[in-house]
Design a protein around this motif. Sequence first.
Motif, short mmCIF file in Angstrom:
data_model
loop_
_atom_site.label_atom_id
_atom_site.label_comp_id
_atom_site.label_asym_id
_atom_site.label_seq_id
_atom_site.Cartn_x
_atom_site.Cartn_y
_atom_site.Cartn_z
N ALA A 177 0.84 -1.20 0.00
CA ALA A 177 0.00 0.00 0.00
C ALA A 177 0.87 1.25 0.00
CB ALA A 177 -0.92 0.00 1.22
N GLY A 178 1.99 1.20 0.72
CA GLY A 178 2.91 2.34 0.75
C GLY A 178 3.50 2.62 -0.61
N SER A 179 3.96 1.55 -1.29
CA SER A 179 4.54 1.75 -2.63
C SER A 179 3.50 2.25 -3.62
CB SER A 179 5.16 0.44 -3.12
OG SER A 179 4.17 -0.55 -3.34
N LEU A 180 2.25 1.77 -3.48
CA LEU A 180 1.19 2.19 -4.40
C LEU A 180 0.93 3.70 -4.31
CD1 LEU A 180 -1.26 1.92 -6.27
CD2 LEU A 180 -2.61 1.20 -4.28
N ASN B 209 2.79 6.01 -2.91
CA ASN B 209 3.98 6.77 -3.29
C ASN B 209 3.99 7.01 -4.80
OD1 ASN B 209 5.77 7.81 -1.39
ND2 ASN B 209 6.57 5.80 -0.88
N GLU B 210 3.68 5.96 -5.55
CA GLU B 210 3.64 6.07 -7.02
C GLU B 210 2.49 6.96 -7.47
OE1 GLU B 210 4.07 2.67 -9.55
OE2 GLU B 210 5.06 1.50 -7.99
N PHE B 211 1.35 6.79 -6.84
CA PHE B 211 0.16 7.54 -7.26
C PHE B 211 0.37 9.05 -7.07
CE2 PHE B 211 -4.21 9.15 -6.23
CZ PHE B 211 -4.75 8.96 -7.50
N TYR C 9 1.38 12.63 -10.05
CA TYR C 9 0.82 13.98 -10.21
C TYR C 9 1.83 15.06 -9.85
CZ TYR C 9 -3.58 11.84 -11.25
OH TYR C 9 -4.56 11.10 -11.87
N VAL C 10 2.74 14.75 -8.91
CA VAL C 10 3.81 15.71 -8.60
C VAL C 10 4.70 15.90 -9.82
CG1 VAL C 10 5.86 16.11 -7.18
CG2 VAL C 10 3.77 15.23 -6.13
N LEU D 218 3.19 5.98 -15.35
CA LEU D 218 1.79 5.56 -15.51
C LEU D 218 1.68 4.04 -15.66
CD1 LEU D 218 -0.98 7.33 -17.43
CD2 LEU D 218 -0.55 4.95 -17.98
N LEU D 219 2.54 3.44 -16.49
CA LEU D 219 2.49 1.99 -16.69
C LEU D 219 2.89 1.25 -15.42
CD1 LEU D 219 3.95 1.68 -20.31
CD2 LEU D 219 1.56 1.43 -19.59
N SER D 220 3.84 1.83 -14.67
CA SER D 220 4.25 1.21 -13.41
C SER D 220 3.09 1.20 -12.42
CB SER D 220 5.45 1.97 -12.82
OG SER D 220 5.79 1.47 -11.55
#
Length: 917
Positions: free
Chosen positions: A339-342, A344-346, A350-351, A363-365
Amino acid sequence: MQTFLEETVAQIREQYTVDEHLVLVVPSKRAGLFLLQLFAKTAPKPGFAPAIYTIEEFVSVLSGIRYATNTQLIFELFEVYRGLRGKEAESFHEFSKWGGTLLQDFNEIDRYLISQEKIFSYLSAIQETDHWYLRPDKTPMIRAYIEFWNSLEPLYNAFSEHLLNMNLGYQGLVYRKASEAVEQYALDSGKTHHVFIGFNALNTAEQVIMKTLLSHDKADIFWDIDPVFIQDKVHDAGYFIRSYFKKWKSLSAKHLKDSVESYESHKEIRIIGVPKSVSQAKYVGSLLNRLASENTSFQKSAAVVLGDENLLNPLLNSIPPSISKVNITMGLPLSQSPAGSLFNEFIALYVNWKGQGWYHRDLLSLLSHPYIKRLFKKPDETLDRLGSMVRDQNWVYIRPSHLKEVKSGDEQIFSLLFSEGFATPSKLLKASSDLIKALIDRFKLDGDAIGLQYLTKMESVFNETEAYVNKYEFIADLRSFQSLFRELMTRETIDFYGQPLEGIQVMGMLESRNLDFETVIITSVNEGILPSGKTHSSFIPFDVKKEFRMPTYKEKDAVYTYHFYRLLQRAKNIYLLYNTEPDVLEGGEPSRFISQLLTEKRKAGNIRHIIASPSLTLPEPVQESIGKDHSVLETLKERASIGFSPSALATYIRDPILFYKKYVLGIKEPEEVEENIAANTFGTILHASLEHLYTPFVGSVIDPEKLNLLIPQIPQITRNAFRDHYPNVSLESGKNLIAYQVIQKYLENYLKMAIEESKKHRIEILAVEQNVQISLDIPGLPFPVYLKGIIDRVDKKDGMLRILDYKTGNTKKSEVEIGEWGEIITDPDKTKAFQMMSYAYMFHSLNSSESFKAGIVPFRSLEKEVFLFGYPGTVGNGTSRKENVINTQALDAFKEQLHQLLYSLFDLQIPFEAKVE
């Protein structure tokens, strides 16, 4: 073995009345838990338990001030900083990069009761002696630098007052106020008596508190240290306690009278070198399994102490089934969970948003994350379709309109994840909360309890984040929001549930304080980890810290030494693991603690030092070989009917296995989005630009003046070539801009060279980028074989026909010259010569020219002349020399070699074999 806490409880029962008036102060909650259990075990009858505090809790009671969280402190500090600096204040994102360090310094100044006026004026005075300060022409950066140092004292004073008005404080401020209040507390404490248990390195505020209570006969101290470390005047394990006995008048020898000498008792110590960190976790697992098979009761008093707490995850996956109970004192950091990695990526998606869209890899990751894939109906099919579109269209950045082209039936999920509207902290926070709710609903259906635990914790992080976003209006940009989210997530852990007093204890070094075990396994005993080395995250220079008696890395090393040897004091079986591979990121050479143990005479005979490594059996090297059958032959026939290119046959010469994979099996290299121009694309653009430049001259002699007029057109011609062959990518910055400029420079230099050449020689252009194909009549092969290719340029120089090939890679003249004709199909380094002769042979077959030259134009070294193909020739006296003019004899010699190459290719008895190096 009698532990320190058992000894302490026995002495307390002898010396004091155990009731509500007895206050016990310990370094950690874990020590307090074990202490309370021992009082319960040894109680002769029901009664009141003593009050047990950690030192932080006791200090908070003394001061009457509550501790603020680290996150709250950084925000409150920024509020105060912004109030002082006004419009000149940096953004919160920039401030957060140094605000944490400043908080640590404020904390140290207060914990050690340093005079604020003195240290800040001292720091400012140091800067005034700097040559920057003395410069008359101060730049804005220098002025800002000087102003920063001069602003520290006002910032400290305003921040302290701000916190105290809210009855809050950081640790140092609470300690300072407690030290100021302890005298009155001692006078008002009545019958209350205090016992400080198992302390070592005390800050100045703690020393004042303890000395004051001792002077009023309101306290006693039980030191957890073997007398041998006190008697040894240079051993760092006793560094702090020796200094207290030397400086404190209220201390005397009686405070060590009951200490038991146990360090010099018989111990079995194993020092084990293991390559890399994860291997240590695996070794601990095998070690625990072996110890359990020898004696299952060892688990009652055993601990695994992680020098590097990042080993927790691999260790948990290495604990064998033979270990029945494990108590983990550390929580799993939420940042290390899926959940943390998800998220962080999300949030990073946007940043890192650029005006042109989302970066395709990000985006693909995100879409490939296991949690996100569970939201889609057919995740693999959707991902494959989107991935193919990204590669085919070469989308480096993906816009929402691109995602609408993916017809997957999961449009609702795409709208949940991707929107140009998530551009503010509040909008992104709402999007993150919606995503969590969707995931929780999905996980409930799947019955994934662990996943739900992760998501529930993450939900609490976002709730806290929302509270801060609503409270502090300066969290107005996404980078500040990201900093806040990461700070909160770093502090959050997922706790393990178990029996805290049973089984093998897995803990960090600091959590082992006051606890003793018969079997101790310590990992990562390397320099830079144990001890941590010369880390210096502070604005206060080393010499200033020494002047004001603040702790430096030297004192920190003494702290680590104490904890290390304290673990060894009462243990009987000790296993010390270290990483044998020096690594800056994971610790360097074996720790000095290991060297110290090996040189101690008192431990001679009890130590074994071994290097552990897995048993490896290296397979015998086997030359890769792939046999041919009739299906392979049929595929080759199909290829032959279409036509082999010189580059395909050159691949067969260099690497038959690669030829088999590429031209027989048809395996292609995976297509990827070209963010930065690849070598083959670079060559394609250069060829296309040259074709555009020289096409107007085909069939005519080059006019240097007309050629000179083309030089100003090079930028637009190159840009057009990029547009045709490399779309959807900006040439305004980065490596692509460099490549764009390099190609222009190549073309400009080549045209200038051609202009000078055309002034001295008659250059007639016959063809550019000419497609050629011929049929090969090969005796013994009852099927057609074609050879095809593209000749970059055909011209005549002073009447001599030339076939030229453009090369943008590294090219040596030796690569287009052969010593004997057999090399051209056997030597992998001569494949460029093979390609040149293939083009020459095809051109001759179509045009029946009697003699000509073939060569390579090396764009990386245009100052050199064309590298002409050279083959062995003879002069009258029988000596050999390189011949450049390709005549009938040379073509016949090449034809013979070409036939031999094709015979071997179609021969079922000759397998595809890897070249032996």
